[in-house]
Write a protein that holds these residues in place. Sequence first.
Motif, PDB file in Angstrom:
ATOM      1  N   GLY A   1      -3.993   5.398  -1.751  1.00 40.23           N
ATOM      2  CA  GLY A   1      -5.042   6.306  -1.322  1.00 40.23           C
ATOM      3  C   GLY A   1      -4.554   7.329  -0.321  1.00 40.23           C
ATOM      4  N   GLU A   2      -5.362   8.369  -0.158  1.00 40.00           N
ATOM      5  CA  GLU A   2      -5.016   9.423   0.789  1.00 40.00           C
ATOM      6  C   GLU A   2      -5.339   8.974   2.207  1.00 40.00           C
ATOM      7  N   VAL A   3      -4.510   9.402   3.151  1.00 40.56           N
ATOM      8  CA  VAL A   3      -4.760   9.058   4.550  1.00 40.56           C
ATOM      9  C   VAL A   3      -6.049   9.731   5.017  1.00 40.56           C
ATOM     10  N   SER A   4      -6.614   9.191   6.069  1.00 35.50           N
ATOM     11  CA  SER A   4      -7.840   9.763   6.608  1.00 35.50           C
ATOM     12  C   SER A   4      -7.565  11.138   7.212  1.00 35.50           C
ATOM     13  N   PRO A   5      -8.567  12.019   7.257  1.00 31.60           N
ATOM     14  CA  PRO A   5      -8.394  13.306   7.935  1.00 31.60           C
ATOM     15  C   PRO A   5      -7.907  13.143   9.375  1.00 31.60           C
ATOM     16  N   ALA A   6      -8.386  12.105  10.069  1.00 33.28           N
ATOM     17  CA  ALA A   6      -7.982  11.897  11.464  1.00 33.28           C
ATOM     18  C   ALA A   6      -6.486  11.675  11.584  1.00 33.28           C
ATOM     19  N   LEU A   7      -5.923  10.895  10.673  1.00 32.96           N
ATOM     20  CA  LEU A   7      -4.472  10.687  10.690  1.00 32.96           C
ATOM     21  C   LEU A   7      -3.753  11.952  10.252  1.00 32.96           C
ATOM     22  N   GLY A   8      -4.324  12.656   9.265  1.00 35.27           N
ATOM     23  CA  GLY A   8      -3.721  13.897   8.781  1.00 35.27           C
ATOM     24  C   GLY A   8      -3.582  14.952   9.861  1.00 35.27           C
ATOM     25  N   VAL A   9      -4.511  14.966  10.819  1.00 36.17           N
ATOM     26  CA  VAL A   9      -4.432  15.917  11.934  1.00 36.17           C
ATOM     27  C   VAL A   9      -3.119  15.755  12.681  1.00 36.17           C
ATOM     28  N   HIS A  10      -2.691  14.512  12.875  1.00 36.60           N
ATOM     29  CA  HIS A  10      -1.525  14.233  13.714  1.00 36.60           C
ATOM     30  C   HIS A  10      -0.206  14.259  12.954  1.00 36.60           C
ATOM     31  N   THR A  11      -0.267  14.156  11.624  1.00 36.40           N
ATOM     32  CA  THR A  11       0.984  14.073  10.864  1.00 36.40           C
ATOM     33  C   THR A  11       1.225  15.267   9.949  1.00 36.40           C
ATOM     34  N   GLY A  12       0.174  16.004   9.602  1.00 30.42           N
ATOM     35  CA  GLY A  12       0.344  17.141   8.711  1.00 30.42           C
ATOM     36  C   GLY A  12       0.500  16.709   7.268  1.00 30.42           C
ATOM     37  N   PRO A  13       0.571  17.685   6.345  1.00 24.61           N
ATOM     38  CA  PRO A  13       0.661  17.367   4.923  1.00 24.61           C
ATOM     39  C   PRO A  13       2.022  16.812   4.545  1.00 24.61           C
ATOM     40  N   GLY A  14       2.056  16.108   3.417  1.00 25.27           N
ATOM     41  CA  GLY A  14       3.320  15.610   2.884  1.00 25.27           C
ATOM     42  C   GLY A  14       3.685  14.208   3.325  1.00 25.27           C
ATOM     43  N   LEU A  15       2.858  13.605   4.153  1.00 27.35           N
ATOM     44  CA  LEU A  15       3.134  12.253   4.645  1.00 27.35           C
ATOM     45  C   LEU A  15       3.106  11.246   3.507  1.00 27.35           C
ATOM     46  N   ILE A  16       4.041  10.297   3.560  1.00 26.96           N
ATOM     47  CA  ILE A  16       4.045   9.147   2.666  1.00 26.96           C
ATOM     48  C   ILE A  16       4.110   7.900   3.527  1.00 26.96           C
ATOM     49  N   GLY A  17       3.195   6.978   3.299  1.00 27.51           N
ATOM     50  CA  GLY A  17       3.203   5.737   4.048  1.00 27.51           C
ATOM     51  C   GLY A  17       3.393   4.546   3.116  1.00 27.51           C
ATOM     52  N   ILE A  18       4.236   3.615   3.521  1.00 29.92           N
ATOM     53  CA  ILE A  18       4.449   2.387   2.780  1.00 29.92           C
ATOM     54  C   ILE A  18       3.949   1.242   3.647  1.00 29.92           C
ATOM     55  N   GLY A  19       2.936   0.530   3.157  1.00 32.56           N
ATOM     56  CA  GLY A  19       2.341  -0.544   3.921  1.00 32.56           C
ATOM     57  C   GLY A  19       2.584  -1.896   3.280  1.00 32.56           C
TER      58      GLY A  19
ATOM     59  N   ALA B   1       0.844  -1.201   0.000  1.00 33.16           N
ATOM     60  CA  ALA B   1       0.000   0.000   0.000  1.00 33.16           C
ATOM     61  C   ALA B   1       0.873   1.242   0.000  1.00 33.16           C
ATOM     62  N   ILE B   2       0.383   2.264  -0.690  1.00 31.60           N
ATOM     63  CA  ILE B   2       1.001   3.593  -0.657  1.00 31.60           C
ATOM     64  C   ILE B   2      -0.055   4.568  -0.158  1.00 31.60           C
ATOM     65  N   ALA B   3       0.224   5.190   0.968  1.00 32.40           N
ATOM     66  CA  ALA B   3      -0.684   6.199   1.521  1.00 32.40           C
ATOM     67  C   ALA B   3      -0.007   7.559   1.403  1.00 32.40           C
ATOM     68  N   TYR B   4      -0.793   8.577   1.132  1.00 32.72           N
ATOM     69  CA  TYR B   4      -0.211   9.910   0.980  1.00 32.72           C
ATOM     70  C   TYR B   4      -1.087  10.946   1.674  1.00 32.72           C
ATOM     71  N   GLY B   5      -0.456  12.045   2.044  1.00 29.51           N
ATOM     72  CA  GLY B   5      -1.167  13.122   2.712  1.00 29.51           C
ATOM     73  C   GLY B   5      -1.048  14.420   1.940  1.00 29.51           C
ATOM     74  N   GLY B   6      -2.057  14.754   1.156  1.00 24.51           N
ATOM     75  CA  GLY B   6      -2.055  16.031   0.445  1.00 24.51           C
ATOM     76  C   GLY B   6      -1.560  15.947  -0.986  1.00 24.51           C
ATOM     77  N   LYS B   7      -1.715  17.075  -1.699  1.00 17.50           N
ATOM     78  CA  LYS B   7      -1.440  17.126  -3.131  1.00 17.50           C
ATOM     79  C   LYS B   7       0.028  16.893  -3.465  1.00 17.50           C
ATOM     80  N   THR B   8       0.925  17.489  -2.686  1.00 22.02           N
ATOM     81  CA  THR B   8       2.360  17.338  -2.966  1.00 22.02           C
ATOM     82  C   THR B   8       2.789  15.889  -2.837  1.00 22.02           C
TER      83      THR B   8
END
Length: 288
Positions: A264-282, A232-239
């Motif tokens: 897919g994009e991370v949930s808003p709840a996770l985005g609150v704690h990590t901010g934009p630009g997050l990349i997750g590898i699952g 899985a690839i998770a991302y936070g925001g447009k960048t």
Amino acid sequence: MNKDKVAFLVDSGSNVPEEYVELGNMNVIPLKIIYKDEEFIDNVNITAQDVYDRLSEEIPTTSLPSGEVISDIFKKIQDDGFKKVICVTISSGLSGTNNMVRVISESFTDMDILTIDSKNIGIGSGLIAVQAYKYLEAGLDWETIKMKLQEDVLKSKMFFHVPTLEYLQKGGRIGLVASILGNMLNLKPIITCNDEGVYHTVAKIRGSKKSVQKAIDLAVDFAGTAKKYNLAIAYGGKTAKNQVNEIRSVLKEKLPLFDTIFEGEVSPALGVHTGPGLIGIGIIVTES
């Protein structure tokens, strides 16, 4: 076992891929995003990008839904005639959702309810729910599915590249000193969940590109000699979304034995704690 005879209950923080959420027997518990003057329902009337756009004005908090909301979902599942339910939630070390689901489920004695504490967050948790569905598609019996899902908790992992420590610090997830020093040195942490399901920093890399590469390398190490896995690839925001194509290419090269790569994009709840630009590898190992 017939997949149509088992219902699923997941929370919105698990980021279950949309194609599985759209299945008739997949129910989602919505977490809450709370601002000082209003509150929203995770991924229903607010997106992660909405959260990012407002971070300069206010950093919201996140919250569980009420017990009544969860109870009503169980009642719906019951009314729909299901006798077996698989519940998968984000880590009990990060949220009280798992405990609330488990406690409420005990009052529905006419259903056989399995509650899985994923010890993970985001699609690291969602991959376990996907795997549960695949077991049903494969016709595995109920007892075997329960056993395998407990084992899958140890076979699923998420590695997050976080561009800044600011939001983790403000949310109380890391200390102020670590945040200041990390930002001063341009260190980009790789965050995962430890065996207790609590945020854990596994690496600190200088520079974003190297940090993302390190997250991929950690997933490769986790796969080890596995014969099959889902990614899985998770991302936070447009960048961050703009990096997905390149990351996908690298994953396919380094982890070629995958069945599926979810994105897919991370949930808003996770985005609150990590901010934009997050990349997750699952990754979840499906065949050792």
